[in-house]
Design a protein around this motif. Structure first.
Motif, PDB file in Angstrom:
ATOM      1  N   ALA A   1      53.899  42.416  73.444  1.00  0.00           N
ATOM      2  CA  ALA A   1      53.558  41.150  74.069  1.00  0.00           C
ATOM      3  C   ALA A   1      52.445  40.455  73.294  1.00  0.00           C
ATOM      4  O   ALA A   1      52.484  39.247  73.082  1.00  0.00           O
ATOM      5  N   PHE A   2      51.435  41.217  72.872  1.00  0.00           N
ATOM      6  CA  PHE A   2      50.312  40.617  72.154  1.00  0.00           C
ATOM      7  C   PHE A   2      50.771  40.073  70.806  1.00  0.00           C
ATOM      8  O   PHE A   2      50.390  38.967  70.408  1.00  0.00           O
ATOM      9  N   ALA A   3      51.601  40.840  70.088  1.00  0.00           N
ATOM     10  CA  ALA A   3      52.109  40.374  68.799  1.00  0.00           C
ATOM     11  C   ALA A   3      52.947  39.115  68.983  1.00  0.00           C
ATOM     12  O   ALA A   3      52.887  38.188  68.178  1.00  0.00           O
ATOM     13  N   GLY A   4      53.730  39.072  70.057  1.00  0.00           N
ATOM     14  CA  GLY A   4      54.542  37.889  70.325  1.00  0.00           C
ATOM     15  C   GLY A   4      53.700  36.655  70.616  1.00  0.00           C
ATOM     16  O   GLY A   4      54.014  35.554  70.166  1.00  0.00           O
ATOM     17  N   LYS A   5      52.610  36.847  71.351  1.00  0.00           N
ATOM     18  CA  LYS A   5      51.718  35.721  71.649  1.00  0.00           C
ATOM     19  C   LYS A   5      51.040  35.209  70.380  1.00  0.00           C
ATOM     20  O   LYS A   5      50.907  33.997  70.181  1.00  0.00           O
TER      21      LYS A   5
ATOM     22  N   LEU B   1      58.447  39.524  62.330  1.00  0.00           N
ATOM     23  CA  LEU B   1      59.082  40.752  61.840  1.00  0.00           C
ATOM     24  C   LEU B   1      58.436  41.990  62.440  1.00  0.00           C
ATOM     25  O   LEU B   1      59.117  42.954  62.805  1.00  0.00           O
ATOM     26  N   PHE B   2      57.098  41.972  62.559  1.00  0.00           N
ATOM     27  CA  PHE B   2      56.382  43.110  63.130  1.00  0.00           C
ATOM     28  C   PHE B   2      56.782  43.323  64.588  1.00  0.00           C
ATOM     29  O   PHE B   2      57.113  44.439  65.004  1.00  0.00           O
ATOM     30  N   SER B   3      56.757  42.243  65.377  1.00  0.00           N
ATOM     31  CA  SER B   3      57.100  42.393  66.786  1.00  0.00           C
ATOM     32  C   SER B   3      58.569  42.746  66.964  1.00  0.00           C
ATOM     33  O   SER B   3      58.934  43.489  67.879  1.00  0.00           O
ATOM     34  N   ALA B   4      59.442  42.237  66.081  1.00  0.00           N
ATOM     35  CA  ALA B   4      60.861  42.603  66.161  1.00  0.00           C
ATOM     36  C   ALA B   4      61.051  44.095  65.910  1.00  0.00           C
ATOM     37  O   ALA B   4      61.877  44.742  66.558  1.00  0.00           O
ATOM     38  N   ALA B   5      60.265  44.642  64.968  1.00  0.00           N
ATOM     39  CA  ALA B   5      60.333  46.078  64.704  1.00  0.00           C
ATOM     40  C   ALA B   5      59.899  46.873  65.935  1.00  0.00           C
ATOM     41  O   ALA B   5      60.489  47.916  66.256  1.00  0.00           O
ATOM     42  N   LEU B   6      58.874  46.381  66.641  1.00  0.00           N
ATOM     43  CA  LEU B   6      58.430  47.058  67.856  1.00  0.00           C
ATOM     44  C   LEU B   6      59.492  46.989  68.949  1.00  0.00           C
ATOM     45  O   LEU B   6      59.732  47.961  69.666  1.00  0.00           O
TER      46      LEU B   6
END
Length: 214
Positions: free
Chosen positions: A142-146, A194-199
């Motif tokens: 959630a934090f990476a997405g924000k 890309l980072f949040s998609a990996a998560l």
């Protein structure tokens, strides 16, 4: 709702929050249309007309982005947060950013930033599918997405401001700074996407493994 019997103030706050979210949905195609219109009139009415339309797109995008902050703040303060509200708020952000990026890909973005924009748009389609099987997200996701959403909005604002500045002949130093901020914002957003998609993918695989073991 956070209470079983909402007060009149809470009902008013909930209606305001929903109205702001709907306004963001409605603003998205208008912003994209203004960008496309501005690009079209550049060849028939000149840079001033183009700049005026880009300025209108910029102002509307900024207002829409502010509603993203406002509706969340109002919902939390009034205690009217809900899963449906959060889902609609998230969807409104995606629609606003994605439609604006698509218009920018067609009109203003150089090839490197087209790649960044396509990463952002493609990621959102991919994660939408993954989210179906997750039923929620962890704090890190959630934090990476924000952060991604904030970086993308900053990048879009700077790119539109750069177009306005160029149309009206602002100093080259200002245009250069806006260009750097726009590029940095979109590339930072693409990296976070890309980072949040990996998560999300990691969470989806873990959910599937848990179901298989169960």
């Amino acid at each position: 709702m956070t209470t079983s019997t909402p007060t009149p103030d809470q009902r008013d706050a909930a209606r305001l929050v929903m109205g702001l979210t709907i306004a963001r949905f409605a603003a998205a195609p208008v912003v994209a249309g203004l960008i496309l219109w501005g690009h079209g009139v550049a060849f028939t009415q000149g840079p001033s007309a183009m700049g005026a339309l880009y300025a209108a797109a910029l102002a509307l995008f900024v207002l829409a982005a502010l509603t993203d902050w406002a509706d969340g703040a109002i919902a939390r303060r009034a205690g009217v947060t809900s899963k449906l509200g959060a889902a609609l708020d998230h969807a409104a952000d995606k629609v606003l950013t994605s439609l604006t990026l698509i218009a920018l890909v067609y009109t203003l973005l150089p090839l490197p930033l087209v790649i960044a924009a396509l990463i952002l748009i493609g990621r959102d389609f991919a994660v939408a599918g993954l989210r179906e099987g997750l039923g929620g997200t962890g704090p890190a996701v959630a934090f990476a997405g924000k952060l991604k959403a904030a970086a993308a909005m900053i990048g879009v604002i700077a790119i539109l401001a750069e177009a306005v500045a160029g149309s009206f002949g602002w100093p080259s130093a200002v245009i250069r700074v806006l260009s750097l901020v726009g590029s940095a914002g979109l590339w930072a957003a693409a990296a976070l996407a890309l980072f949040s998609a990996a998560l999300y993918l990691q969470a989806a695989l873990k959910t599937k493994a848990d179901k298989d073991q169960g």
